[in-house]
Design an enzyme around this catalytic site. Structure first.
Site, short mmCIF file in Angstrom:
data_model
loop_
_atom_site.label_atom_id
_atom_site.label_comp_id
_atom_site.label_asym_id
_atom_site.label_seq_id
_atom_site.Cartn_x
_atom_site.Cartn_y
_atom_site.Cartn_z
N HIS A 19 -37.94 25.06 21.01
CA HIS A 19 -38.96 23.72 21.68
C HIS A 19 -37.86 23.33 22.45
CE1 HIS A 19 -35.76 23.20 18.19
NE2 HIS A 19 -35.37 21.47 19.12
N ASP A 79 -36.93 19.74 23.91
CA ASP A 79 -36.58 18.47 22.86
C ASP A 79 -37.36 17.33 23.56
OD1 ASP A 79 -34.36 18.91 20.76
OD2 ASP A 79 -32.97 18.57 22.00
N HIS A 132 -34.28 25.44 22.47
CA HIS A 132 -33.94 26.48 21.50
C HIS A 132 -34.04 26.50 19.99
CE1 HIS A 132 -33.72 21.49 22.28
NE2 HIS A 132 -33.16 22.08 20.36
N ARG A 182 -25.13 14.92 18.46
CA ARG A 182 -25.86 15.06 19.98
C ARG A 182 -26.20 13.53 20.30
NH1 ARG A 182 -32.16 16.96 19.43
NH2 ARG A 182 -32.96 15.15 19.61
#
Ligand code: SIN
Length: 329
Positions: free
Chosen positions: A155, A157, A305, A320
């Site tokens: 995917h 983000d 990723h 993150r």
């Protein structure tokens, strides 16, 4: 191919050995080996980008490359430092070139993590993954025996946003004894490797992205409705042009795309499967094996990723910070 097609020479012992590879007559061609579309052989379209990356030199750091066209580990930069604008500009260029950059031994505090990420733009606050740290922009993924990793699908983000993030900076706090690697796929290479007829077909195609595919199940119906008003389905081009590099890339993923506009459900599902499968091509990928205090910065426009979920019930903690991006066009 048969061994009789290869040249051979005779050893003193009288034994014959082949002097060239059994596949030498194939002349570096890509080969379809079954009716189901299984191909083997070299991906020639990677050569130009691979050679371009080979030729890059940097003033403020050194780089060790990972994949053919993706991934570079940066040596000689301390992310906790107050880095000069020149270093930040060069890191930004490295991010554009390698698509994902890696740093080792960066024991950042959350303040330092957020400060570094902010050098690349304003940071995003994720409506479905609320912050669980002192910083609203910092999300801690804390996996353990009780909370498994669910990020193990290809995917990019927040593609359900009107303006999905341009990049994410991920810092490893604790890593499992084995596993928990993150894999990245070069979506420029994925686009460039498509057959010409597919490129033509998807040139002006639009994909509909929907937050509820991945996050809907965790919301009650009322919150779903509220969130739908805030985050309506959005349309993004299937072939995106990167706003900084000007290169075309494939911009669809199974996590968030509900369908391809204008196609029947069957056609859309079939084409989506084909397009999304491109990210799984190993030659387009690199793989990062985490160590404590490593930091990864990926260009969320250019790569997809996949966080390998092979370490459960071990502990894996990463934090993150995501940089707000522009509207795909
Ligand atoms: C993510 O999908 O953003 C998380 C990546 C990771 O945990 O490696």
């Amino acid at each position: 191919m048969t061994i009789t097609e290869t040249r051979s020479r005779t050893l003193d012992s009288g034994e014959k050995i082949a002097t060239n590879d059994p596949a030498s007559h194939l002349r570096a061609k890509r080969l379809r080996i079954t009716d189901r579309g299984v191909f083997v052989g070299p991906l020639g379209h990677l050569v130009a980008e691979r050679q371009r990356l080979e030729g890059l030199t940097w003033e403020h750091f050194d780089v060790t490359r990972y994949g053919a066209t993706i991934g570079g580990e940066i040596h000689g930069v301390d992310l906790a430092d107050d880095l000069s604008d020149d270093v930040i500009a060069e890191l930004r260029q490295a991010l554009l070139d390698y698509k994902v950059i890696f740093f080792r031994n960066q024991p950042l505090t959350s303040d330092q993590h957020v400060a570094f990420a902010k050098r690349f733009g304003d940071l995003e606050i994720h409506p479905f993954i609320p912050s669980n740290t002192d910083h609203p922009e910092l999300v801690r993924f804390e996996k353990s025996a009780d909370v498994a990793g669910y990020e193990n699908g290809w995917h990019s983000d927040v593609s359900w946003r009107e303006c999905p993030s341009m990049g994410a900076v991920l810092h490893a706090i604790q890593v499992p004894a084995t596993g928990g690697d993150t894999l990245f796929a070069d979506m420029y290479a994925a686009y460039e490797g498509l057959p010409d007829d597919v490129k033509e077909r998807i040139e002006d195609m639009v994909a509909v992205h929907d937050y509820s595919q991945a996050f809907g199940h965790q919301l009650d119906p009322e919150t779903q409705k509220e969130m739908r008003e805030k985050y309506p389905m959005v349309e993004h081009p299937v072939v995106r042009t990167h706003s900084e590099t000007g290169r075309k890339l494939l911009y669809v993923n199974h996590f968030f795309v509900s369908h391809l506009k204008g196609l029947s459900e069957e056609e859309s599902d079939e084409l989506m499967d084909f397009l999304c499968r491109q990210a799984t091509t190993l030659e387009y990928q690199c793989r990062f094996q985490w160590t404590p205090d490593s930091v990864v910065f990926w260009d969320n426009r250019a790569v997809q990723h996949y966080a390998n979920s092979d370490y459960w019930p071990d502990v894996r903690i990463v934090e993150r910070a995501s940089v707000i991006g522009d509207r795909p066009s």
